[in-house]
Design a protein around this motif. Structure first.
Motif, PDB file in Angstrom:
ATOM      1  N   GLU A  68       0.834  -1.210   0.000  1.00 30.31           N
ATOM      2  CA  GLU A  68       0.000   0.000   0.000  1.00 30.31           C
ATOM      3  C   GLU A  68       0.866   1.257   0.000  1.00 30.31           C
ATOM      4  N   GLN A  69       1.958   1.239   0.761  1.00 35.82           N
ATOM      5  CA  GLN A  69       2.859   2.389   0.811  1.00 35.82           C
ATOM      6  C   GLN A  69       3.497   2.621  -0.557  1.00 35.82           C
ATOM      7  N   GLN A  70       3.960   1.562  -1.183  1.00 31.46           N
ATOM      8  CA  GLN A  70       4.567   1.689  -2.511  1.00 31.46           C
ATOM      9  C   GLN A  70       3.540   2.169  -3.540  1.00 31.46           C
ATOM     10  N   ALA A  71       2.312   1.663  -3.439  1.00 36.22           N
ATOM     11  CA  ALA A  71       1.258   2.095  -4.356  1.00 36.22           C
ATOM     12  C   ALA A  71       0.976   3.587  -4.168  1.00 36.22           C
ATOM     13  N   GLY A  72       0.984   4.045  -2.926  1.00 35.50           N
ATOM     14  CA  GLY A  72       0.777   5.471  -2.658  1.00 35.50           C
ATOM     15  C   GLY A  72       1.904   6.314  -3.222  1.00 35.50           C
ATOM     16  N   THR A  73       3.142   5.812  -3.115  1.00 33.81           N
ATOM     17  CA  THR A  73       4.293   6.525  -3.673  1.00 33.81           C
ATOM     18  C   THR A  73       4.168   6.642  -5.191  1.00 33.81           C
ATOM     19  N   VAL A  74       3.791   5.541  -5.824  1.00 34.75           N
ATOM     20  CA  VAL A  74       3.618   5.550  -7.282  1.00 34.75           C
ATOM     21  C   VAL A  74       2.508   6.519  -7.668  1.00 34.75           C
ATOM     22  N   ALA A  75       1.409   6.511  -6.948  1.00 35.61           N
ATOM     23  CA  ALA A  75       0.302   7.421  -7.242  1.00 35.61           C
ATOM     24  C   ALA A  75       0.751   8.882  -7.108  1.00 35.61           C
ATOM     25  N   GLY A  76       1.561   9.161  -6.112  1.00 33.88           N
ATOM     26  CA  GLY A  76       2.084  10.520  -5.936  1.00 33.88           C
ATOM     27  C   GLY A  76       2.965  10.941  -7.096  1.00 33.88           C
ATOM     28  N   TRP A  77       3.841  10.037  -7.534  1.00 30.99           N
ATOM     29  CA  TRP A  77       4.704  10.349  -8.683  1.00 30.99           C
ATOM     30  C   TRP A  77       3.884  10.567  -9.942  1.00 30.99           C
ATOM     31  N   LEU A  78       2.867   9.729 -10.150  1.00 34.64           N
ATOM     32  CA  LEU A  78       2.019   9.890 -11.336  1.00 34.64           C
ATOM     33  C   LEU A  78       1.277  11.225 -11.310  1.00 34.64           C
ATOM     34  N   ALA A  79       0.811  11.631 -10.148  1.00 34.82           N
ATOM     35  CA  ALA A  79       0.138  12.925 -10.019  1.00 34.82           C
ATOM     36  C   ALA A  79       1.115  14.061 -10.336  1.00 34.82           C
ATOM     37  N   HIS A  80       2.349  13.941  -9.851  1.00 33.78           N
ATOM     38  CA  HIS A  80       3.369  14.955 -10.113  1.00 33.78           C
ATOM     39  C   HIS A  80       3.697  15.030 -11.608  1.00 33.78           C
ATOM     40  N   ILE A  81       3.838  13.882 -12.240  1.00 35.00           N
ATOM     41  CA  ILE A  81       4.130  13.839 -13.679  1.00 35.00           C
ATOM     42  C   ILE A  81       2.974  14.446 -14.468  1.00 35.00           C
ATOM     43  N   ALA A  82       1.746  14.096 -14.100  1.00 39.09           N
ATOM     44  CA  ALA A  82       0.575  14.628 -14.793  1.00 39.09           C
ATOM     45  C   ALA A  82       0.526  16.154 -14.684  1.00 39.09           C
ATOM     46  N   GLU A  83       0.790  16.694 -13.501  1.00 41.76           N
ATOM     47  CA  GLU A  83       0.773  18.152 -13.322  1.00 41.76           C
ATOM     48  C   GLU A  83       1.887  18.807 -14.137  1.00 41.76           C
ATOM     49  N   SER A  84       3.053  18.180 -14.185  1.00 43.12           N
ATOM     50  CA  SER A  84       4.153  18.716 -14.987  1.00 43.12           C
ATOM     51  C   SER A  84       3.781  18.755 -16.465  1.00 43.12           C
ATOM     52  N   LEU A  85       3.137  17.706 -16.935  1.00 44.04           N
ATOM     53  CA  LEU A  85       2.708  17.673 -18.341  1.00 44.04           C
ATOM     54  C   LEU A  85       1.660  18.744 -18.627  1.00 44.04           C
ATOM     55  N   ARG A  86       0.717  18.934 -17.707  1.00 49.46           N
ATOM     56  CA  ARG A  86      -0.298  19.985 -17.892  1.00 49.46           C
ATOM     57  C   ARG A  86       0.354  21.367 -17.917  1.00 49.46           C
ATOM     58  N   ALA A  87       1.298  21.612 -17.016  1.00 51.41           N
ATOM     59  CA  ALA A  87       1.989  22.905 -16.974  1.00 51.41           C
ATOM     60  C   ALA A  87       2.780  23.126 -18.262  1.00 51.41           C
ATOM     61  N   GLY A  88       3.448  22.089 -18.741  1.00 50.32           N
ATOM     62  CA  GLY A  88       4.196  22.207 -19.986  1.00 50.32           C
ATOM     63  C   GLY A  88       3.292  22.504 -21.161  1.00 50.32           C
ATOM     64  N   ALA A  89       2.130  21.880 -21.205  1.00 53.59           N
ATOM     65  CA  ALA A  89       1.179  22.129 -22.286  1.00 53.59           C
ATOM     66  C   ALA A  89       0.668  23.559 -22.239  1.00 53.59           C
ATOM     67  N   ARG A  90       0.392  24.066 -21.026  1.00 50.10           N
ATOM     68  CA  ARG A  90      -0.067  25.461 -20.893  1.00 50.10           C
ATOM     69  C   ARG A  90       1.023  26.420 -21.364  1.00 50.10           C
TER      70      ARG A  90
END
Length: 59
Positions: free
Chosen positions: A11-33
């Motif tokens: 569960e801890q590792q899954a939470g870490t992965v989810a956090g990284w994916l959220a960070h990557i998604a936000e970076s991609l959105r910012a780059g697109a803007r």
């Protein structure tokens, strides 16, 4: 059946992965803007510039 400790670690590792994916998604959105803003700014900057072909055609 996995032990309680293994399940908590999973569960801890899954939470870490989810956090990284959220960070990557936000970076991609910012780059697109930023790309859209830059693209529009370049288009605005060159709006009044005539191409060489247009200048030659006017002769």
């Amino acid at each position: 059946m996995p032990s309680g400790a293994a399940h908590r670690q999973w569960e801890q590792q899954a939470g870490t992965v989810a956090g990284w994916l959220a960070h990557i998604a936000e970076s991609l959105r910012a780059g697109a803007r930023d790309y859209t803003k830059t693209d529009a700014a370049i288009e605005d900057a060159f709006r009044g510039v005539r191409t060489r072909r247009t200048l030659v055609d006017d002769l």
